[in-house]
Design a protein around this motif. Structure first.
Motif, PDB file in Angstrom:
ATOM      1  N   HIS A  82      23.905  61.646 -11.105  1.00 64.12           N
ATOM      2  CA  HIS A  82      23.752  61.312 -12.527  1.00 64.12           C
ATOM      3  C   HIS A  82      22.692  62.229 -13.138  1.00 64.12           C
ATOM      4  O   HIS A  82      21.501  62.112 -12.833  1.00 64.12           O
ATOM      5  N   LEU A  83      23.108  63.134 -13.995  1.00 66.49           N
ATOM      6  CA  LEU A  83      22.153  64.085 -14.574  1.00 66.49           C
ATOM      7  C   LEU A  83      21.094  63.385 -15.405  1.00 66.49           C
ATOM      8  O   LEU A  83      19.908  63.714 -15.320  1.00 66.49           O
ATOM      9  N   ARG A  84      21.488  62.413 -16.223  1.00 68.70           N
ATOM     10  CA  ARG A  84      20.493  61.743 -17.060  1.00 68.70           C
ATOM     11  C   ARG A  84      19.437  61.055 -16.209  1.00 68.70           C
ATOM     12  O   ARG A  84      18.240  61.095 -16.512  1.00 68.70           O
ATOM     13  N   ARG A  85      19.853  60.417 -15.137  1.00 70.24           N
ATOM     14  CA  ARG A  85      18.893  59.763 -14.253  1.00 70.24           C
ATOM     15  C   ARG A  85      17.983  60.784 -13.588  1.00 70.24           C
ATOM     16  O   ARG A  85      16.779  60.552 -13.418  1.00 70.24           O
ATOM     17  N   ALA A 140      11.009  63.510 -15.084  1.00 73.75           N
ATOM     18  CA  ALA A 140      10.000  63.322 -16.136  1.00 73.75           C
ATOM     19  C   ALA A 140       9.129  62.106 -15.859  1.00 73.75           C
ATOM     20  O   ALA A 140       8.251  61.772 -16.652  1.00 73.75           O
ATOM     21  N   GLY A 141       9.385  61.421 -14.732  1.00 71.52           N
ATOM     22  CA  GLY A 141       8.615  60.230 -14.393  1.00 71.52           C
ATOM     23  C   GLY A 141       9.023  59.021 -15.180  1.00 71.52           C
ATOM     24  O   GLY A 141       8.262  58.065 -15.320  1.00 71.52           O
ATOM     25  N   GLY A 142      10.271  59.039 -15.724  1.00 73.66           N
ATOM     26  CA  GLY A 142      10.743  57.934 -16.554  1.00 73.66           C
ATOM     27  C   GLY A 142      11.362  56.816 -15.758  1.00 73.66           C
ATOM     28  O   GLY A 142      11.181  56.718 -14.541  1.00 73.66           O
ATOM     29  N   PRO A 143      12.140  55.963 -16.440  1.00 77.31           N
ATOM     30  CA  PRO A 143      12.679  54.754 -15.830  1.00 77.31           C
ATOM     31  C   PRO A 143      13.659  54.988 -14.692  1.00 77.31           C
ATOM     32  O   PRO A 143      13.916  54.089 -13.912  1.00 77.31           O
ATOM     33  N   ALA A 144      14.208  56.194 -14.587  1.00 76.21           N
ATOM     34  CA  ALA A 144      15.193  56.433 -13.536  1.00 76.21           C
ATOM     35  C   ALA A 144      14.565  57.021 -12.281  1.00 76.21           C
ATOM     36  O   ALA A 144      15.247  57.499 -11.398  1.00 76.21           O
ATOM     37  N   ALA A 145      13.220  56.978 -12.191  1.00 76.86           N
ATOM     38  CA  ALA A 145      12.556  57.548 -11.033  1.00 76.86           C
ATOM     39  C   ALA A 145      12.990  56.857  -9.746  1.00 76.86           C
ATOM     40  O   ALA A 145      13.020  57.460  -8.680  1.00 76.86           O
ATOM     41  N   ILE A 146      13.331  55.558  -9.834  1.00 77.63           N
ATOM     42  CA  ILE A 146      13.827  54.817  -8.679  1.00 77.63           C
ATOM     43  C   ILE A 146      15.335  54.723  -8.796  1.00 77.63           C
ATOM     44  O   ILE A 146      15.848  54.144  -9.747  1.00 77.63           O
ATOM     45  N   PRO A 147      16.072  55.298  -7.839  1.00 81.61           N
ATOM     46  CA  PRO A 147      17.543  55.280  -7.945  1.00 81.61           C
ATOM     47  C   PRO A 147      18.095  53.863  -8.005  1.00 81.61           C
ATOM     48  O   PRO A 147      17.549  52.939  -7.399  1.00 81.61           O
ATOM     49  N   ALA A 148      19.181  53.701  -8.754  1.00 84.26           N
ATOM     50  CA  ALA A 148      19.822  52.405  -8.864  1.00 84.26           C
ATOM     51  C   ALA A 148      20.530  52.075  -7.565  1.00 84.26           C
ATOM     52  O   ALA A 148      20.878  52.936  -6.774  1.00 84.26           O
ATOM     53  N   LYS A 149      20.751  50.791  -7.337  1.00 80.26           N
ATOM     54  CA  LYS A 149      21.497  50.346  -6.165  1.00 80.26           C
ATOM     55  C   LYS A 149      22.969  50.713  -6.349  1.00 80.26           C
ATOM     56  O   LYS A 149      23.453  50.834  -7.469  1.00 80.26           O
TER      57      LYS A 149
END
Length: 310
Positions: free
Chosen positions: A284-287, A293-302
């Motif tokens: 996922h490019l956005r993630r 950038a240290g944003g909300p997607a720093a931890i991959p989704a399950k």
């Protein structure tokens, strides 16, 4: 069946003026799209279920016969060049085999045993998604594929144009496309075919967006298999970054043609860092961008919800 029932409205269509015939058929196409719009909640639910199976490594399997089968195969065949969907995770199964793509194969749609045997031969399992398409919803080959796939634990999606058809009642997700009777009775390549084509397009495109194969409305997973698509890769990166052609070409070379990876390189990230971010974000490019950038997607989704952030 509504798809086979002659409509009184078109009884004298052969006596109409050409422009009147065309107007009637065009109206039918609008009706087909309206039928897909009415099925939007079912298409959305099916897409979310598909994403969950594919996140576990499953395959997309299209099955059908005649016109419906050709439309199903067409939709599936476009997934690899448009979204770089892995060919090894795609099955296009047509009653009568490849010969039936170009001409009618007599009796092929009635071979229920062949349909079930194909599901067993390809070892369809619980991670796979089987999309079965038939205007009537009763085609023996297609129905047998769906039933055997369901018995083997696969996610089953039935697409049909007749209410309460077996293909719909026995599928885990039913996409009923209420396109009604045809201007030429029984010619389901008309309204029914259009409705199927649009519904399949909506379903597969939504799935690919949810899987992260689209970014900023662009085909960032495009497979540059020819000069036209290579130029498209360059235009995508130019639009996203505003960089010069020379820089873009260099990034694409370093990224071995991957638009996603080239984009991250053009944004100033190192090759290893960029690849690691994409791997962690499951492509996922956005993630990946947010993680870098240290944003909300720093931890991959399950895996169970990996498709919900395009």
């Amino acid at each position: 069946m509504e798809t086979e029932h002659p409509s009184p409205r078109y009884t004298r269509i052969d006596a109409w003026e050409p422009r009147e015939i065309l107007d009637a058929m065009i109206e039918g196409q609008f009706a087909a799209v309206a039928a897909v719009r009415a099925a939007r909640p079912a298409i959305e639910a099916a897409a979310l279920a598909v994403v969950q199976r594919l996140a576990r490594g499953g395959r997309i399997v299209y099955v059908g016969a005649g016109t419906s089968g050709r439309l199903a195969v067409q939709d599936g065949a476009e997934l690899t060049p448009t979204f770089s969907w892995p060919p090894e995770r795609l099955l296009l199964l047509m009653a009568g085999g490849d010969d039936a793509l170009l001409k009618a194969v007599e009796g092929a749609e009635d071979e229920a045993g062949k349909g079930a045997e194909l599901m067993r031969r390809h070892e369809i399992g619980e991670n796979d998604v089987v999309i079965a398409v038939a205007a009537s919803g009763t085609t023996p080959f297609t129905l047998a594929c769906l039933r055997e796939a369901g018995r083997r634990g696969a996610l089953t999606i039935g697409v049909a144009n007749n209410r309460d058809a077996p293909l719909l009642t026995e599928a885990e997700h039913a996409l009923f496309l209420d396109s009604g009777s045809e201007a030429i009775a029984g010619s389901t390549r008309m309204k029914a075919g259009t409705a199927q084509r649009v519904a399949l397009l909506m379903l597969s495109s939504l799935v690919m967006i949810l899987l992260g194969r689209v970014y900023e409305g662009l085909m960032v997973d495009v497979q540059a298999s020819n000069k036209k698509l290579a130029r498209r890769s360059e235009r995508i990166l130019a639009r996203l970054t505003g960089r010069a052609t020379e820089e873009i070409d260099d990034a694409l070379r370093r990224a071995k043609g991957s638009v996603k990876l080239a984009y991250l390189l053009l944004e100033g990230h190192g090759l290893g860092e960029a690849q690691a971010a994409l791997d962690a974000a499951r492509g996922h490019l956005r993630r990946a961008v947010e993680a870098l950038a240290g944003g909300p997607a720093a931890i991959p989704a399950k895996p169970s919800d990996s498709g919900r952030a395009g």
